[in-house]
Scaffold this active site. Sequence first.
Site: not given
Ligand code: TRH
Length: 378
Positions: A16, A273
């Site tokens: 999010d 996402e």
């Molecule tokens: O963390 P996620 O699983 O996020 C979500 C949430 O669960 C949310 O509630 C749900 O609605 C959505 O998924 C579909 O996975 P996502 O979306 O990939 O987000 C991870 C974020 O973290 C992304 O912006 C990349 C960032 N990130 C970093 O900045 N550094 C890191 O080392 C990693 C692994 C990720």
Amino acid sequence: MPTWSIFCRVVDNFGDIGVCWRLARQLANEHHLTVTLWVDDLASFAQIRPEIEPDLAQQTLDAVTIKHWPTQWRDTPPASDVVIEAFGCDLPSAYLAQMQQWPTKPIWLNLEYLSAEDWVAGCHGLPSPQMGLNKYFFFPGFSQNTGGLLAERALLTRRAQWRDSDSQQKRRQLAPLLPAESADTRFISLFAYENPALIDWLSALKDSPNPIHLFIPTGKVLPQIAQLLNQPALYVGQVYQYGACHLAILPMLSQDDYDRLLWSCDLNFVRGEDSFVRAQWAGIPMVWQIYPQSENTHLDKLAAFLALYTADLPTQSAAALTAFYQCWNQGGDVAACWSAYCQQRAILQKHAKNWAFRLAEQGDLATNLVKFTQSKLK
Ligand code: TRH
């Protein structure tokens, strides 16, 4: 200069805030809008953007005003031309009441979750007048008649420049304890939820004919892997060997550094996402673990994406990719599916590269959002 307010509630994990931050930053920097981002959980935000100070009520970063969204709404912020409620996060009722009093009614948008399902195009941009205000549903998506995907203007250029630079050297700096790589070393990043398929997949990697360097940002998968490796816990900065595979445990990287990790690997396992979208922009094969939803509605989303993504692939490659995604998300014969997937490597690499260029043709989400609001503000 038009003013925009974005409201973000961190439901769980980082998606999010990951999406909202990218959007806010792009609107401020590329579209020169005055942007305020309201976030209820600054500690989660600080994980992906370490400059964030979790205890501040207000701070400015990259030209975005970031405000803590308190449980009890006490603010009377100035009127905003556009108000974005991210992922149906429900605006504070007191703020809604304030919006109704503003002399010029704002454009109020709900930014929805990404899906490749067909119905998305039909719902994108639909109005839903509420409380005397104009509210619209804005859907990201993969086709022209959706809101598109988030991507900064220079993203593909930055990606190319990174690859032309000493990116191998920088990748090494992420995990200095990794052994020297050879010409046939494969680099994989792993960002996933707890996953029953993970252990079978690691077991298959163990016997890989190529050395594997596996980069694992700290998170949900570590307990499972620790158990497999017979370790009480896994530590950031350490490298663990498992057959042909060296597992490097990374700290949580900043969003920008995580992008660079995605650009530096041969294969990226992503989830949710935002990392899923960024892996597509990386133009490198990826495996997606979708965020699980009640009543398995996520499986329809997964199927819709697979149908779209594999449409132009030869039958055998499409089948191998689909089977491995299904194993990763729902279980199955992981070793057999992994082996079939690896055999399609060259085709999947080319496809991932072309896919990113194809996505770039449809216009990015922030620009589409700006155009949409301009058409409504007229
Ligand atoms: O963390 P996620 O699983 O996020 C979500 C949430 O669960 C949310 O509630 C749900 O609605 C959505 O998924 C579909 O996975 P996502 O979306 O990939 O987000 C991870 C974020 O973290 C992304 O912006 C990349 C960032 N990130 C970093 O900045 N550094 C890191 O080392 C990693 C692994 C990720």
